[in-house]
Write a protein that holds these residues in place. Structure first.
Motif, short mmCIF file in Angstrom:
data_model
loop_
_atom_site.label_atom_id
_atom_site.label_comp_id
_atom_site.label_asym_id
_atom_site.label_seq_id
_atom_site.Cartn_x
_atom_site.Cartn_y
_atom_site.Cartn_z
N GLN A 220 0.85 -1.19 0.00
CA GLN A 220 0.00 0.00 0.00
C GLN A 220 0.88 1.24 0.00
OE1 GLN A 220 -3.75 0.47 0.35
NE2 GLN A 220 -2.82 2.29 -0.55
N ARG A 235 0.67 -6.44 2.12
CA ARG A 235 -0.46 -7.33 2.38
C ARG A 235 -0.23 -8.66 1.65
NH1 ARG A 235 -3.77 -2.22 1.56
NH2 ARG A 235 -3.76 -2.66 -0.67
N ALA A 250 -2.54 -8.64 6.65
CA ALA A 250 -1.43 -7.70 6.80
C ALA A 250 -0.88 -7.86 8.21
CB ALA A 250 -1.91 -6.26 6.59
N HIS A 307 -8.18 -3.06 1.56
CA HIS A 307 -7.57 -1.98 2.33
C HIS A 307 -7.89 -2.03 3.83
CE1 HIS A 307 -11.54 -0.02 1.88
NE2 HIS A 307 -11.20 0.66 2.94
N THR A 310 -4.98 -3.15 6.14
CA THR A 310 -3.96 -2.12 6.36
C THR A 310 -4.45 -1.09 7.37
OG1 THR A 310 -3.00 -2.41 4.16
CG2 THR A 310 -2.62 -0.29 5.24
N THR A 314 -2.47 -0.26 10.90
CA THR A 314 -1.88 1.08 10.99
C THR A 314 -2.70 2.04 11.84
OG1 THR A 314 -3.03 1.84 8.99
CG2 THR A 314 -0.83 0.87 8.70
#
Length: 641
Positions: A220, A235, A250, A307, A310, A314
């Motif tokens: 990403q 990922r 991930a 997504h 991630t 994060t």
């Protein structure tokens, strides 16, 4: 549009997409205080994303080409609602140069990269040549555009087999063909060109050496208008079926630290080469048996389906970052990764029937608590054959991979979808597979589990089905029982009720053993559809049952006895609802058993209908026809028949 260093203040953003990604984008817009505008086709008039947006506009009929892919309609909707920006989601127009150009001409912000980045990275062959000049490693192969089949064959011999044939335009695995040797090349080229032309309007192809045990790893990346490009970790997207991702996680499942560094560096280099702005994903292949090399395969110039994993590791909202980058602000992000996240894609499909798409009304959707669920559906939603079959994503997070995988499996056991077939039970099989648990992954792992056997309904499911049917029966009248109730006879008021018997979709008769009916491993859900079939879910396993009365059972036995000596059924039938995209024979041709007659496409899947036996074919459909599941599409006659 006013800007500050800490907030993004577009006042209105149009979401040019549907389903779970539209809902997910709208959720962030609402959190930021930005007015959201949804668009919808006739098939989605009552979809959740339409209600959840601040405003919604119809942009066309059900086919995507006449609605969600209509750039003029999308721009008109943005203009009429005062939208300052368009978020394209993923799929549809998310990587469309045409939409980006139309936005620029209309003074509307396209929430995505520059037109030049779209042009370079949107063509796999061009992207491959471009990043190679900047030192990004690529898989050996070549661009087949402009080459004859003979020239392609000569180039292919030079690269070596096996080869992967794939469209230059588009993505998502659509049109990809694996060629084991020279003998299979011609057919693979024809199939890939046909799918590429229909899906992307461009039949150009590239051919690459096939890595035998590939792992699919993606990074990403984010870029801002000030020239900063960062990587937000990688990922693992290796668990795939027909090049479509099924489970993602991930970070990746234990790749060496030096390889991870090479991945992140190569991804940033590829994004910097096109001065990338916004969210993007750089995809790589790694050989599972030699994970010290990485090979660039493509860059997706948009947000990805996966997504959320991630975001979980994060703690960032990637849609909010997209809005920030599109507004010209610096990212001001320092990546800090923690824990492990795993996502499972729930598809409306039947794994037992070769993953064929399933359509219908959702009688019950009960998502699990304690995990993140991004869903396109709710109870009462209509799943049609017009769009992708993914209906939900279930995402689990934990401090370590083993715990995250176990939490995902447990959450899937509590995910209930009644009314359409799903892959939930198969996803649980993957979560429990020893190779998956150990991280010994390659893109062919799922194929080793096929074909799948059919799970029989449990006693608890049969008991729940019986109760569900009883709950739909009208109160019994007190007169003329001998005329109204099958099997009732005078003097039998104390006789035991007849056993509950039903047939499965495999046409197998199953009966309830009252003595074992209470042996349930968990909560059982049941619902009856408009056709009288009962859908029952237990621990992620869902079955559809058709209750049988005594007379129906007798008729089935007689029919089976008469059919025992009959010839093969002459009709080739559609395995799923969809559109006829190819006819492989002419009416009156002589065919052999197993020859492809026509191809049906629905939900991004193409499936051939094969001749049931040798004979002369009589076509019943033409290219462009819409067909129902089990509808005869061709008849093959023999001298005997």
């Amino acid at each position: 549009m006013s800007l500050s260093s800490n907030t993004v203040t577009f006042h209105t953003v149009l979401v040019a997409n549907r389903g779970e990604i539209a809902r997910r984008v709208i959720r962030t817009l609402r959190a930021l205080g930005i007015r959201s505008v949804a668009v919808y086709s006739d098939a989605d008039a009552s979809a959740p994303h339409v209600r959840e947006a601040d405003e919604a506009l119809r942009i066309g009929p059900a086919p995507a080409a006449e609605s969600y892919l209509d750039i003029d309609a999308v721009i008109a909707a943005a203009r009429s609602t005062g939208a300052q920006a368009i978020h394209p989601g993923y799929g549809f127009l998310s990587e469309s140069v045409g939409l980006a150009e139309a936005c620029a001409e209309s003074g509307i912000v396209f929430i995505g990269p520059s037109i030049e980045a779209l042009q370079i990275m949107g063509d796999k062959a061009r992207a491959r040549e471009h990043v190679q000049r900047y030192g990004v490693p690529v898989v050996p192969g070549f661009d087949a555009k402009g080459l004859s089949d003979l020239e392609i064959a000569e180039e292919a011999d030079g690269v070596g087999y096996p080869l992967l044939v794939k469209p230059s335009a588009g993505g998502g695995g659509k049109g990809m063909e694996v060629v084991a040797d020279a003998a299979g090349l011609r057919g693979a080229l024809a199939s890939a060109r046909r799918v590429a032309s229909a899906a992307f309007g461009d039949d150009a192809l590239i051919l690459e050496r096939l890595i035998r045990r590939p792992r699919h790893i993606e990074v990403q990346v984010f870029g801002d208008a000030q020239g900063t490009v960062i990587a937000l970790g990688e990922r693992e997207c290796t668990l795939q079926r027909r090049h479509q991702k099924v489970i993602e996680e991930a970070p990746s499942a234990g790749i060496p630290a030096p390889t991870r560094e090479r991945l992140l560096s190569a991804a940033v280099l590829a994004a910097e080469s096109v001065e990338y702005v916004g969210a993007g994903t750089v995809e790589f292949l790694i050989d599972a048996d030699a994970p010290d090399e990485v090979f660039f395969i493509e860059m997706n110039t948009r947000l990805q389906v996966e997504h959320p994993v991630t975001e979980e590791v994060t703690g960032l909202d990637l849609v909010a970052l997209q809005l920030r980058a599109a507004a010209g602000l610096e990212l001001e992000v320092t990546p800090r990764l923690r824990g492990h996240a795993v996502e499972a894609r729930v598809y409306a499909e039947s794994p037992e029937r070769g993953f064929l798409p399933s359509t219908g009304t959702v009688l019950l959707f009960d998502p699990p608590s304690g995990v993140r669920v991004d869903a396109a559906i709710e109870t009462g939603s209509e799943v049609t054959g017009f769009y992708d079959p993914m209906i939900a994503k279930v995402i689990a997070f934990a401090d370590d991979r083993a715990t995250a995988l176990a939490r995902l499996d447990e959450a899937l056991a509590r995910t209930v979808v009644l009314g359409v077939e799903t892959n939930i039970a198969f996803l649980r099989t993957l979560c429990q597979d020893p190779r998956v648990i150990e991280g010994d992954l390659d893109t062919g792992l799922i194929e080793t589990l096929l074909p799948l056997g059919t799970l029989r309904p449990s006693p608890a499911q049969l008991a729940a089905a019986k109760d569900a049917v009883a709950g739909t029966v009208a109160p019994m009248r007190t007169t003329a029982l001998w005329r109204d109730l099958p099997g009732w006879r005078l003097g039998a008021a104390d006789a035991a009720p007849p056993p509950f018997v039903a047939r499965t979709d495999d046409d197998e008769e199953v009966a309830l053993d009252e003595g074992s009916a209470s042996r349930s491993r968990g909560v059982v859900h049941a619902a009856v559809d408009a056709d009288g079939a009962v859908w029952v879910a237990e621990d992620g396993h869902t079955v559809r049952l058709r209750p049988l009365e005594r007379k129906q059972r007798m008729k089935r036995r007689l029919s089976a006895r008469e059919a025992g000596s009959a010839a093969t059924e002459p009709e080739g039938r559609a395995p799923m609802p969809g559109s006829v995209v190819a006819v492989h024979v002419a009416d009156g041709d002589t065919v052999a058993a197993g020859d492809a007659l026509v191809s049906i496409e629905a939900m991004k899947m193409e499936h051939p209908v094969l001749a049931p036996h040798d004979g002369v074919v009589h076509l019943l459909v033409a290219v462009g026809d819409q067909v129902r599941r089990d509808q005869p599409v061709a008849r093959v006659t023999t001298e005997e028949s």
